[in-house]
Design a protein around this motif. Structure first.
Motif, PDB file in Angstrom:
ATOM      1  N   UNK A   4      45.185  48.103   9.627  1.00  0.00           N
ATOM      2  CA  UNK A   4      45.170  46.932  10.496  1.00  0.00           C
ATOM      3  C   UNK A   4      45.236  45.675   9.625  1.00  0.00           C
ATOM      4  N   UNK A   5      46.246  44.846   9.885  1.00  0.00           N
ATOM      5  CA  UNK A   5      46.459  43.632   9.114  1.00  0.00           C
ATOM      6  C   UNK A   5      46.421  42.414  10.029  1.00  0.00           C
ATOM      7  N   UNK A  24      54.545  53.388  10.595  1.00  0.00           N
ATOM      8  CA  UNK A  24      54.967  53.179  11.989  1.00  0.00           C
ATOM      9  C   UNK A  24      54.066  52.134  12.629  1.00  0.00           C
ATOM     10  N   UNK A  25      54.678  51.086  13.148  1.00  0.00           N
ATOM     11  CA  UNK A  25      53.930  50.079  13.886  1.00  0.00           C
ATOM     12  C   UNK A  25      53.572  50.672  15.245  1.00  0.00           C
ATOM     13  N   UNK A  26      52.278  50.748  15.532  1.00  0.00           N
ATOM     14  CA  UNK A  26      51.864  51.366  16.791  1.00  0.00           C
ATOM     15  C   UNK A  26      51.277  50.366  17.778  1.00  0.00           C
ATOM     16  N   UNK A  27      50.861  49.185  17.271  1.00  0.00           N
ATOM     17  CA  UNK A  27      50.275  48.210  18.194  1.00  0.00           C
ATOM     18  C   UNK A  27      50.287  46.825  17.557  1.00  0.00           C
ATOM     19  N   UNK A  28      50.466  45.830  18.410  1.00  0.00           N
ATOM     20  CA  UNK A  28      50.307  44.437  17.999  1.00  0.00           C
ATOM     21  C   UNK A  28      49.299  43.803  18.938  1.00  0.00           C
ATOM     22  N   UNK A  29      48.269  43.178  18.364  1.00  0.00           N
ATOM     23  CA  UNK A  29      47.216  42.559  19.160  1.00  0.00           C
ATOM     24  C   UNK A  29      47.232  41.052  18.945  1.00  0.00           C
ATOM     25  N   UNK A  37      48.456  43.423  13.349  1.00  0.00           N
ATOM     26  CA  UNK A  37      49.455  44.484  13.393  1.00  0.00           C
ATOM     27  C   UNK A  37      48.747  45.759  12.968  1.00  0.00           C
ATOM     28  N   UNK A  38      48.928  46.821  13.750  1.00  0.00           N
ATOM     29  CA  UNK A  38      48.277  48.093  13.457  1.00  0.00           C
ATOM     30  C   UNK A  38      49.352  49.136  13.201  1.00  0.00           C
ATOM     31  N   UNK A  39      49.248  49.783  12.053  1.00  0.00           N
ATOM     32  CA  UNK A  39      50.216  50.773  11.612  1.00  0.00           C
ATOM     33  C   UNK A  39      49.562  52.141  11.496  1.00  0.00           C
TER      34      UNK A  39
END
Length: 53
Positions: A4-5, A24-29, A37-39
């Motif tokens: 998580x960045x 793999x990008x799985x979520x953007x919050x 950005x969560x990978x």
């Protein structure tokens, strides 16, 4: 494993995406606590199921 960045600008976002393109990008919050950005190390596959009438 997940990574998580946090980013503040579009330039930061693009840099993080480029540096982690092997993941793999799985979520953007975009929440009150910040933008993240969560990978994932493994690809995120979605399964679509068809329902027959």
């Amino acid at each position: 494993m997940f990574y998580k960045y946090e980013y503040e600008t579009d330039v930061d976002r693009k840099r993080i995406l480029e540096e982690n393109k092997h993941l793999s990008l799985i979520e953007e919050q975009n929440i009150l606590d910040g933008n993240f950005l969560i990978f994932s190390e493994t690809p995120n596959f979605s399964v679509n199921q068809e329902i027959e009438d």
